[in-house]
Design a protein around this motif. Structure first.
Motif, PDB file in Angstrom:
ATOM      1  N   UNK A  30       0.848  -1.177   0.000  1.00 36.93           N
ATOM      2  CA  UNK A  30       0.000   0.000   0.000  1.00 36.93           C
ATOM      3  C   UNK A  30       0.889   1.234   0.000  1.00 36.93           C
ATOM      4  N   UNK A  31       0.730   2.068  -1.016  1.00 39.33           N
ATOM      5  CA  UNK A  31       1.459   3.325  -1.120  1.00 39.33           C
ATOM      6  C   UNK A  31       0.523   4.435  -0.651  1.00 39.33           C
ATOM      7  N   UNK A  32       0.963   5.208   0.328  1.00 40.00           N
ATOM      8  CA  UNK A  32       0.139   6.262   0.915  1.00 40.00           C
ATOM      9  C   UNK A  32       0.813   7.599   0.655  1.00 40.00           C
ATOM     10  N   UNK A  33       0.068   8.527   0.065  1.00 39.25           N
ATOM     11  CA  UNK A  33       0.580   9.867  -0.212  1.00 39.25           C
ATOM     12  C   UNK A  33       0.000  10.848   0.803  1.00 39.25           C
ATOM     13  N   UNK A  34       0.744  11.926   1.078  1.00 42.95           N
ATOM     14  CA  UNK A  34       0.322  12.903   2.071  1.00 42.95           C
ATOM     15  C   UNK A  34      -1.007  13.554   1.697  1.00 42.95           C
ATOM     16  N   UNK A  93      -4.609   9.206  -3.691  1.00 47.57           N
ATOM     17  CA  UNK A  93      -4.158   9.226  -2.298  1.00 47.57           C
ATOM     18  C   UNK A  93      -3.501   7.906  -1.915  1.00 47.57           C
ATOM     19  N   UNK A  94      -4.013   6.801  -2.471  1.00 54.79           N
ATOM     20  CA  UNK A  94      -3.512   5.463  -2.156  1.00 54.79           C
ATOM     21  C   UNK A  94      -3.322   4.667  -3.443  1.00 54.79           C
ATOM     22  N   UNK A  95      -2.275   3.848  -3.473  1.00 53.94           N
ATOM     23  CA  UNK A  95      -2.087   2.887  -4.556  1.00 53.94           C
ATOM     24  C   UNK A  95      -1.836   1.540  -3.899  1.00 53.94           C
ATOM     25  N   UNK A  96      -2.543   0.540  -4.376  1.00 56.15           N
ATOM     26  CA  UNK A  96      -2.397  -0.812  -3.851  1.00 56.15           C
ATOM     27  C   UNK A  96      -1.852  -1.704  -4.949  1.00 56.15           C
ATOM     28  N   UNK A  97      -0.735  -2.375  -4.649  1.00 56.99           N
ATOM     29  CA  UNK A  97      -0.166  -3.343  -5.581  1.00 56.99           C
ATOM     30  C   UNK A  97      -0.354  -4.734  -5.005  1.00 56.99           C
ATOM     31  N   UNK A  98      -0.892  -5.622  -5.831  1.00 57.61           N
ATOM     32  CA  UNK A  98      -1.155  -7.012  -5.457  1.00 57.61           C
ATOM     33  C   UNK A  98      -0.519  -7.927  -6.484  1.00 57.61           C
ATOM     34  N   UNK A  99      -0.350  -9.198  -6.131  1.00 56.43           N
ATOM     35  CA  UNK A  99       0.146 -10.143  -7.123  1.00 56.43           C
ATOM     36  C   UNK A  99      -0.801 -10.153  -8.318  1.00 56.43           C
TER      37      UNK A  99
END
Length: 102
Positions: free
Chosen positions: A26-30, A81-87
Motif C-alpha cells: 500500500x502506497x500512501x501519499x500525504x 491518495x492510495x495505490x495498492x499493488x497485489x500479485x
C-alpha cells in the motif's frame, strides 16, 4: 507492506521476488496528487489499483508485467491518495478482501 515516505514509495516492490497471494503493498501519499508508477526493476507481475482520498477506486491495471527495456511505460492516474499493488490476477479472484490500515 505500507510505503508512506517518499523514499519508500520510490523503491516500492523493486527487487522483490515474491509476495504472498494474500498480501500486497500500500502506497500512501500525504495528499491527493497525480502519480506515475512503473515496473522498472520489478521482478513480479502486479495488479495496480489507484484510489482517491475517499477510498474510491479510480483506476485499475491488471497483470502489469515487469519492465524488460531501458525506457519503461509509466502508469499514470490523477488525484490519487492510495495505490495498492497485489500479485497479478488478484483482481480476478472473487475472494479478494481489502484490509487497509488507514
Amino acid at each position: 507492506m505500507v510505503f508512506d515516505t517518499p523514499a519508500e514509495r520510490e523503491k516500492g516492490l523493486m527487487w522483490v521476488k515474491k509476495i504472498s497471494k494474500d498480501h500486497g503493498a500500500l502506497f500512501v501519499f500525504e495528499q491527493e496528487e497525480n502519480v506515475g508508477f512503473w515496473m522498472k526493476n520489478t521482478l513480479i507481475s502486479l495488479d495496480i489499483l489507484f484510489f482517491n482520498s475517499q477510498g474510491k477506486l479510480i483506476k485499475a491495471q491488471s497483470a502489469v508485467q515487469p519492465c524488460q527495456v531501458k525506457k519503461c511505460e509509466v502508469l499514470e492516474a490523477e488525484k490519487v491518495k492510495f495505490v495498492l499493488e497485489l500479485t497479478a490476477n488478484s483482481l480476478a479472484s472473487s475472494s479478494l478482501i481489502l484490509r487497509v490500515p488507514y
